[in-house]
Design a protein around this motif. Structure first.
Motif, PDB file in Angstrom:
ATOM      1  N   TRP A  12       0.838  -1.195   0.000  1.00 23.14           N
ATOM      2  CA  TRP A  12       0.000   0.000   0.000  1.00 23.14           C
ATOM      3  C   TRP A  12       0.870   1.240   0.000  1.00 23.14           C
ATOM      4  CZ3 TRP A  12      -4.934   0.111  -1.103  1.00 23.14           C
ATOM      5  CH2 TRP A  12      -5.674  -1.056  -0.946  1.00 23.14           C
ATOM      6  N   ILE A  13       0.596   2.170  -0.879  1.00 24.70           N
ATOM      7  CA  ILE A  13       1.289   3.457  -0.901  1.00 24.70           C
ATOM      8  C   ILE A  13       0.353   4.471  -0.264  1.00 24.70           C
ATOM      9  CG2 ILE A  13       2.231   5.297  -2.327  1.00 24.70           C
ATOM     10  CD1 ILE A  13       2.985   3.154  -4.385  1.00 24.70           C
ATOM     11  N   THR A  14       0.725   4.940   0.918  1.00 24.90           N
ATOM     12  CA  THR A  14      -0.084   5.902   1.642  1.00 24.90           C
ATOM     13  C   THR A  14       0.506   7.297   1.521  1.00 24.90           C
ATOM     14  OG1 THR A  14      -0.685   4.171   3.194  1.00 24.90           O
ATOM     15  CG2 THR A  14      -1.058   6.411   3.920  1.00 24.90           C
ATOM     16  N   ASP A  15       1.831   7.379   1.434  1.00 28.84           N
ATOM     17  CA  ASP A  15       2.541   8.654   1.371  1.00 28.84           C
ATOM     18  C   ASP A  15       3.911   8.378   0.763  1.00 28.84           C
ATOM     19  OD1 ASP A  15       3.308  11.269   1.771  1.00 28.84           O
ATOM     20  OD2 ASP A  15       3.063  11.247   3.932  1.00 28.84           O
ATOM     21  N   CYS A  16       4.565   9.386   0.241  1.00 29.05           N
ATOM     22  CA  CYS A  16       5.910   9.232  -0.291  1.00 29.05           C
ATOM     23  C   CYS A  16       6.858  10.020   0.596  1.00 29.05           C
ATOM     24  CB  CYS A  16       5.985   9.723  -1.730  1.00 29.05           C
ATOM     25  SG  CYS A  16       7.609   9.429  -2.462  1.00 29.05           S
ATOM     26  N   TYR A  17       7.695   9.324   1.359  1.00 28.47           N
ATOM     27  CA  TYR A  17       8.605   9.982   2.289  1.00 28.47           C
ATOM     28  C   TYR A  17       9.823  10.568   1.571  1.00 28.47           C
ATOM     29  CZ  TYR A  17       6.612   8.689   6.816  1.00 28.47           C
ATOM     30  OH  TYR A  17       5.836   8.593   7.926  1.00 28.47           O
ATOM     31  N   ALA A  18      10.369   9.839   0.612  1.00 26.80           N
ATOM     32  CA  ALA A  18      11.563  10.310  -0.097  1.00 26.80           C
ATOM     33  C   ALA A  18      11.334  10.150  -1.595  1.00 26.80           C
ATOM     34  CB  ALA A  18      12.795   9.515   0.340  1.00 26.80           C
ATOM     35  N   LEU A  19      11.675  11.198  -2.351  1.00 24.87           N
ATOM     36  CA  LEU A  19      11.500  11.185  -3.797  1.00 24.87           C
ATOM     37  C   LEU A  19      12.728  11.812  -4.442  1.00 24.87           C
ATOM     38  CD1 LEU A  19       9.627  10.828  -6.311  1.00 24.87           C
ATOM     39  CD2 LEU A  19       8.838  13.165  -5.876  1.00 24.87           C
ATOM     40  N   THR A  48      12.947  -4.396  -2.145  1.00 27.15           N
ATOM     41  CA  THR A  48      12.676  -4.379  -0.715  1.00 27.15           C
ATOM     42  C   THR A  48      13.803  -3.627  -0.016  1.00 27.15           C
ATOM     43  OG1 THR A  48      13.765  -6.511  -0.386  1.00 27.15           O
ATOM     44  CG2 THR A  48      11.363  -6.538  -0.714  1.00 27.15           C
ATOM     45  N   ASN A  49      13.462  -3.012   1.114  1.00 34.10           N
ATOM     46  CA  ASN A  49      14.384  -2.102   1.775  1.00 34.10           C
ATOM     47  C   ASN A  49      14.090  -2.128   3.272  1.00 34.10           C
ATOM     48  OD1 ASN A  49      16.004   0.177   2.343  1.00 34.10           O
ATOM     49  ND2 ASN A  49      14.276   1.538   1.985  1.00 34.10           N
ATOM     50  N   THR A  50      15.131  -2.146   4.100  1.00 37.31           N
ATOM     51  CA  THR A  50      14.932  -2.177   5.552  1.00 37.31           C
ATOM     52  C   THR A  50      15.018  -0.795   6.194  1.00 37.31           C
ATOM     53  OG1 THR A  50      17.279  -2.610   5.931  1.00 37.31           O
ATOM     54  CG2 THR A  50      15.813  -4.535   5.740  1.00 37.31           C
ATOM     55  N   VAL A  51      15.372   0.234   5.434  1.00 32.89           N
ATOM     56  CA  VAL A  51      15.480   1.588   5.981  1.00 32.89           C
ATOM     57  C   VAL A  51      14.087   2.207   6.026  1.00 32.89           C
ATOM     58  CG1 VAL A  51      16.469   3.888   5.680  1.00 32.89           C
ATOM     59  CG2 VAL A  51      17.828   1.853   5.107  1.00 32.89           C
ATOM     60  N   GLN A  52      13.657   2.598   7.218  1.00 35.25           N
ATOM     61  CA  GLN A  52      12.323   3.172   7.375  1.00 35.25           C
ATOM     62  C   GLN A  52      12.395   4.650   7.717  1.00 35.25           C
ATOM     63  OE1 GLN A  52      10.060   0.877  10.149  1.00 35.25           O
ATOM     64  NE2 GLN A  52       9.846  -0.815   8.716  1.00 35.25           N
ATOM     65  N   GLY A  53      11.484   5.414   7.143  1.00 37.86           N
ATOM     66  CA  GLY A  53      11.315   6.814   7.512  1.00 37.86           C
ATOM     67  C   GLY A  53      12.302   7.793   6.910  1.00 37.86           C
ATOM     68  N   ALA A  54      13.103   7.395   5.920  1.00 35.72           N
ATOM     69  CA  ALA A  54      14.062   8.323   5.311  1.00 35.72           C
ATOM     70  C   ALA A  54      13.326   9.480   4.651  1.00 35.72           C
ATOM     71  CB  ALA A  54      14.930   7.602   4.287  1.00 35.72           C
ATOM     72  N   LYS A  55      13.883  10.670   4.758  1.00 32.22           N
ATOM     73  CA  LYS A  55      13.277  11.874   4.184  1.00 32.22           C
ATOM     74  C   LYS A  55      13.875  12.248   2.830  1.00 32.22           C
ATOM     75  CE  LYS A  55      10.862  12.420   7.917  1.00 32.22           C
ATOM     76  NZ  LYS A  55      10.600  11.091   8.385  1.00 32.22           N
ATOM     77  N   ALA A  56      15.031  11.657   2.483  1.00 29.83           N
ATOM     78  CA  ALA A  56      15.669  11.936   1.195  1.00 29.83           C
ATOM     79  C   ALA A  56      16.417  10.684   0.740  1.00 29.83           C
ATOM     80  CB  ALA A  56      16.623  13.117   1.296  1.00 29.83           C
ATOM     81  N   VAL A  57      16.525  10.529  -0.577  1.00 31.66           N
ATOM     82  CA  VAL A  57      17.242   9.408  -1.163  1.00 31.66           C
ATOM     83  C   VAL A  57      18.108   9.917  -2.305  1.00 31.66           C
ATOM     84  CG1 VAL A  57      15.326   8.818  -2.715  1.00 31.66           C
ATOM     85  CG2 VAL A  57      17.015   7.065  -2.126  1.00 31.66           C
ATOM     86  N   ALA A  58      19.328   9.346  -2.423  1.00 30.65           N
ATOM     87  CA  ALA A  58      20.228   9.654  -3.542  1.00 30.65           C
ATOM     88  C   ALA A  58      20.680   8.325  -4.143  1.00 30.65           C
ATOM     89  CB  ALA A  58      21.437  10.441  -3.053  1.00 30.65           C
ATOM     90  N   VAL A  59      20.841   8.300  -5.473  1.00 29.24           N
ATOM     91  CA  VAL A  59      21.234   7.075  -6.162  1.00 29.24           C
ATOM     92  C   VAL A  59      22.356   7.400  -7.138  1.00 29.24           C
ATOM     93  CG1 VAL A  59      20.448   5.155  -7.598  1.00 29.24           C
ATOM     94  CG2 VAL A  59      18.868   6.224  -5.976  1.00 29.24           C
ATOM     95  N   HIS A  60      23.368   6.527  -7.166  1.00 25.27           N
ATOM     96  CA  HIS A  60      24.467   6.687  -8.113  1.00 25.27           C
ATOM     97  C   HIS A  60      24.971   5.295  -8.479  1.00 25.27           C
ATOM     98  CE1 HIS A  60      27.806   8.517 -10.198  1.00 25.27           C
ATOM     99  NE2 HIS A  60      28.612   7.678  -9.574  1.00 25.27           N
ATOM    100  N   GLY A  61      24.882   4.959  -9.769  1.00 23.97           N
ATOM    101  CA  GLY A  61      25.297   3.621 -10.194  1.00 23.97           C
ATOM    102  C   GLY A  61      24.502   2.574  -9.440  1.00 23.97           C
TER     103      GLY A  61
END
Length: 132
Positions: A12-19, A48-61
């Motif tokens: 279920w997607i209720t909210d998006c914490y990090a985009l 799947t991801n075990t990190v909960q409640g993150a407010k920001a995400v960065a991706v590289h490679g």
């Protein structure tokens, strides 16, 4: 009020914490299960991801960093490696101000490999770059 929608295997997607939106790719970490979604050309890859409640995400490679969390994890910087279906934890540190103190009240934004942090009084942005 957040829109509740079932999207494939995301739960279920209720909210998006990090985009994070970079070029033609969007990365999202939605509440309540916090999977990492990679949205590219209309196709969604769910990790799947075990990190909960993150407010920001960065991706590289093949790497990812999540900033923030609940309670004592508010200044957490969690690193991970991307696989086809999971985010594998690779380490955790604390993101602080240059003088070593916690950031306190702040705004955060993820774009590409970077997490931008603006602390009170909200006049300057600091940058954490996953590619560096």
């Amino acid at each position: 009020m957040a829109l509740r929608r079932r999207a494939g295997d995301t739960g279920w997607i209720t909210d998006c914490y990090a985009l994070n939106v970079s070029g033609a790719v969007a990365w999202a970490c939605p509440y309540t299960d916090f999977p990492l979604l990679e949205i590219r050309s209309g196709r969604v890859t769910v990790r799947t991801n075990t990190v909960q409640g993150a407010k920001a995400v960065a991706v590289h490679g093949g790497r990812v960093a999540f900033f923030g969390g609940y309670g004592e994890d508010a200044d957490r910087l969690a690193h991970g490696e991307l696989t086809g279906t999971t985010v594998e934890a690779a380490g955790v540190s604390v993101l602080t101000l240059p003088d070593g103190t916690p950031s306190g009240r702040r705004r955060t934004v993820g774009r590409g490999s970077r997490i931008y942090v603006q602390v009170e009084p909200f006049t300057e942005w600091g940058v954490y770059d996953l590619s560096g």
